[in-house]
Design a protein around this motif. Structure first.
Motif, PDB file in Angstrom:
ATOM      1  N   LEU A  95      43.834  36.454  40.780  1.00 10.52           N
ATOM      2  CA  LEU A  95      43.300  37.035  42.017  1.00 10.52           C
ATOM      3  C   LEU A  95      43.051  38.527  41.848  1.00 10.52           C
ATOM      4  O   LEU A  95      42.036  39.060  42.321  1.00 10.52           O
ATOM      5  CB  LEU A  95      44.279  36.784  43.170  1.00 10.52           C
ATOM      6  CG  LEU A  95      44.443  35.330  43.612  1.00 10.52           C
ATOM      7  CD1 LEU A  95      45.538  35.222  44.670  1.00 10.52           C
ATOM      8  CD2 LEU A  95      43.132  34.781  44.170  1.00 10.52           C
ATOM      9  N   MET A  96      43.984  39.205  41.162  1.00  7.71           N
ATOM     10  CA  MET A  96      43.810  40.627  40.912  1.00  7.71           C
ATOM     11  C   MET A  96      42.604  40.879  40.016  1.00  7.71           C
ATOM     12  O   MET A  96      41.856  41.854  40.205  1.00  7.71           O
ATOM     13  CB  MET A  96      45.078  41.189  40.260  1.00  7.71           C
ATOM     14  CG  MET A  96      45.154  42.699  40.242  1.00  7.71           C
ATOM     15  SD  MET A  96      45.282  43.441  41.881  1.00  7.71           S
ATOM     16  CE  MET A  96      46.930  42.908  42.339  1.00  7.71           C
TER      17      MET A  96
ATOM     18  N   ILE B 247      39.858  39.113  39.905  1.00  8.60           N
ATOM     19  CA  ILE B 247      38.653  38.973  40.732  1.00  8.60           C
ATOM     20  C   ILE B 247      38.437  40.233  41.571  1.00  8.60           C
ATOM     21  O   ILE B 247      37.302  40.706  41.735  1.00  8.60           O
ATOM     22  CB  ILE B 247      38.768  37.732  41.631  1.00  8.60           C
ATOM     23  CG1 ILE B 247      38.756  36.457  40.765  1.00  8.60           C
ATOM     24  CG2 ILE B 247      37.634  37.676  42.650  1.00  8.60           C
ATOM     25  CD1 ILE B 247      39.068  35.190  41.516  1.00  8.60           C
ATOM     26  N   LEU B 248      39.539  40.807  42.080  1.00 10.01           N
ATOM     27  CA  LEU B 248      39.425  42.047  42.852  1.00 10.01           C
ATOM     28  C   LEU B 248      38.911  43.189  41.978  1.00 10.01           C
ATOM     29  O   LEU B 248      38.115  44.023  42.436  1.00 10.01           O
ATOM     30  CB  LEU B 248      40.787  42.417  43.445  1.00 10.01           C
ATOM     31  CG  LEU B 248      41.296  41.508  44.567  1.00 10.01           C
ATOM     32  CD1 LEU B 248      42.685  41.948  45.023  1.00 10.01           C
ATOM     33  CD2 LEU B 248      40.326  41.523  45.752  1.00 10.01           C
ATOM     34  N   PHE B 249      39.353  43.243  40.733  1.00 15.22           N
ATOM     35  CA  PHE B 249      38.861  44.275  39.821  1.00 15.22           C
ATOM     36  C   PHE B 249      37.366  44.093  39.532  1.00 15.22           C
ATOM     37  O   PHE B 249      36.635  45.070  39.379  1.00 15.22           O
ATOM     38  CB  PHE B 249      39.643  44.246  38.502  1.00 15.22           C
ATOM     39  CG  PHE B 249      40.870  45.103  38.510  1.00 15.22           C
ATOM     40  CD1 PHE B 249      40.781  46.472  38.678  1.00 15.22           C
ATOM     41  CD2 PHE B 249      42.122  44.541  38.352  1.00 15.22           C
ATOM     42  CE1 PHE B 249      41.914  47.267  38.701  1.00 15.22           C
ATOM     43  CE2 PHE B 249      43.264  45.326  38.370  1.00 15.22           C
ATOM     44  CZ  PHE B 249      43.158  46.694  38.538  1.00 15.22           C
TER      45      PHE B 249
ATOM     46  N   LEU C  87      35.218  42.801  41.627  1.00 15.87           N
ATOM     47  CA  LEU C  87      34.496  43.168  42.848  1.00 15.87           C
ATOM     48  C   LEU C  87      34.642  44.651  43.202  1.00 15.87           C
ATOM     49  O   LEU C  87      33.824  45.194  43.950  1.00 15.87           O
ATOM     50  CB  LEU C  87      35.003  42.323  44.021  1.00 15.87           C
ATOM     51  CG  LEU C  87      34.774  40.807  43.922  1.00 15.87           C
ATOM     52  CD1 LEU C  87      35.436  40.108  45.099  1.00 15.87           C
ATOM     53  CD2 LEU C  87      33.281  40.493  43.879  1.00 15.87           C
ATOM     54  N   ALA C  88      35.686  45.299  42.657  1.00 15.15           N
ATOM     55  CA  ALA C  88      35.989  46.689  43.022  1.00 15.15           C
ATOM     56  C   ALA C  88      34.843  47.668  42.753  1.00 15.15           C
ATOM     57  O   ALA C  88      34.569  48.529  43.606  1.00 15.15           O
ATOM     58  CB  ALA C  88      37.254  47.143  42.307  1.00 15.15           C
TER      59      ALA C  88
ATOM     60  N   GLY D 237      32.354  47.403  45.541  1.00 17.38           N
ATOM     61  CA  GLY D 237      32.948  47.912  46.773  1.00 17.38           C
ATOM     62  C   GLY D 237      33.007  49.426  46.801  1.00 17.38           C
ATOM     63  O   GLY D 237      32.694  50.061  47.816  1.00 17.38           O
TER      64      GLY D 237
ATOM     65  N   GLY E 290      38.868  43.373  34.839  1.00 14.59           N
ATOM     66  CA  GLY E 290      38.902  42.112  35.565  1.00 14.59           C
ATOM     67  C   GLY E 290      38.511  40.936  34.691  1.00 14.59           C
ATOM     68  O   GLY E 290      39.158  39.881  34.721  1.00 14.59           O
TER      69      GLY E 290
ATOM     70  N   SER F 239      42.853  53.781  44.439  1.00 14.87           N
ATOM     71  CA  SER F 239      42.418  53.306  43.117  1.00 14.87           C
ATOM     72  C   SER F 239      43.489  53.594  42.067  1.00 14.87           C
ATOM     73  O   SER F 239      43.834  52.730  41.251  1.00 14.87           O
ATOM     74  CB  SER F 239      41.101  53.974  42.732  1.00 14.87           C
ATOM     75  OG  SER F 239      40.738  53.638  41.419  1.00 14.87           O
TER      76      SER F 239
END
Length: 244
Positions: free
Chosen positions: A14-15, A17-19, A21-22, A25, A65, A113
């Protein structure tokens, strides 16, 4: 018969995927708070105004990521390296006063960040053991490990009897009948397999806990490797016959 399963790093996935998308964003937040949001050229002009250092650390976040999606010690080590670069770049620019004239949103974004980067850096480094196979080679997958039992004699400062809980061509997990006294700092032991033609292998101690010894074979001769392959094959055939 079965191959040992490691714990699934769901939180790390999950982390990851966040990286991934970061970067998008961060760019969108910066664009909304910029002077280009109402201009005709819009996002294109904004993208051209982004500095090379910004593109670099955002690209490193994306790479981190992607690397964390693969639960392997080589990719996670590279991910730790990219996270350290991201943290260094942001802290250097912050300490250099590059963002002194920026608004509260930019400072908050940079602080979060750095905080998240440091947290994942620690998580990937210190909590990798339940998720990564330490027997795996850097560029190749680990040898298949099977839950076959065979008696062993572990030769350290004394001879300790035990039985394998699992075994492969690269190592074994052994449960000893008594505590391995003086195990602290112990790096290498000799392992004797009475049922595998009395094969003796020098092995490196990967971990010792609760009378369970994890070993990686260091000096397995070609002849002993053939013996071990034949024994594993016979155990697999026996287990298959019992199931049929």
């Amino acid at each position: 018969m079965g191959e040992e399963q490691l714990k699934r790093p769901t939180g790390m996935y999950l982390m990851a995927i966040l990286f991934i998308l970061a970067p998008l964003g961060n760019l969108l937040i910066s664009f909304v708070s910029s002077e280009y949001v109402n201009s005709q050229s819009g996002f294109v002009s904004f993208a051209q105004s982004v500095s090379n250092l910004d593109w670099m650390w955002l690209g490193l976040l994306l790479l981190t990521g992607v690397l964390l999606l693969r639960a392997h010690k080589a990719t996670w080590t590279l991910a730790i390296g990219t996270l350290m670069l991201v943290l260094f770049i942001n802290l250097y620019r912050w300490g250099n006063g590059e963002f002194s004239d920026s608004g509260l949103l930019v400072h908050g974004q940079l602080f979060m960040s750095c905080l998240i980067t440091a947290f994942v850096l620690l998580l990937a480094f210190y909590f990798r053991f339940p998720y990564l196979d330490r027997r795996a080679q850097w560029l190749f997958p680990a040898a298949s490990r099977y839950e076959f039992r065979t008696p062993v004699n572990v030769v350290a400062q004394d001879i300790f009897d035990g039985v394998t809980e699992s075994i492969s061509l690269s190592g074994a997990r052994v449960r000893l009948q008594r505590d391995l006294e003086g195990s602290q700092g112990l790096r290498f032991v000799d392992v004797i397999f009475p049922d595998i033609r009395n094969m003796k292998v020098k092995s490196r101690v990967v971990e010792y806990r609760d009378n369970v010894l994890r070993l990686k074979f260091k000096e397995l001769t070609e002849r002993d490797r053939v013996y071990l392959q034949e024994w594993l094959r016979s155990q697999i055939e026996t287990a298959t016959e019992k199931l049929s």
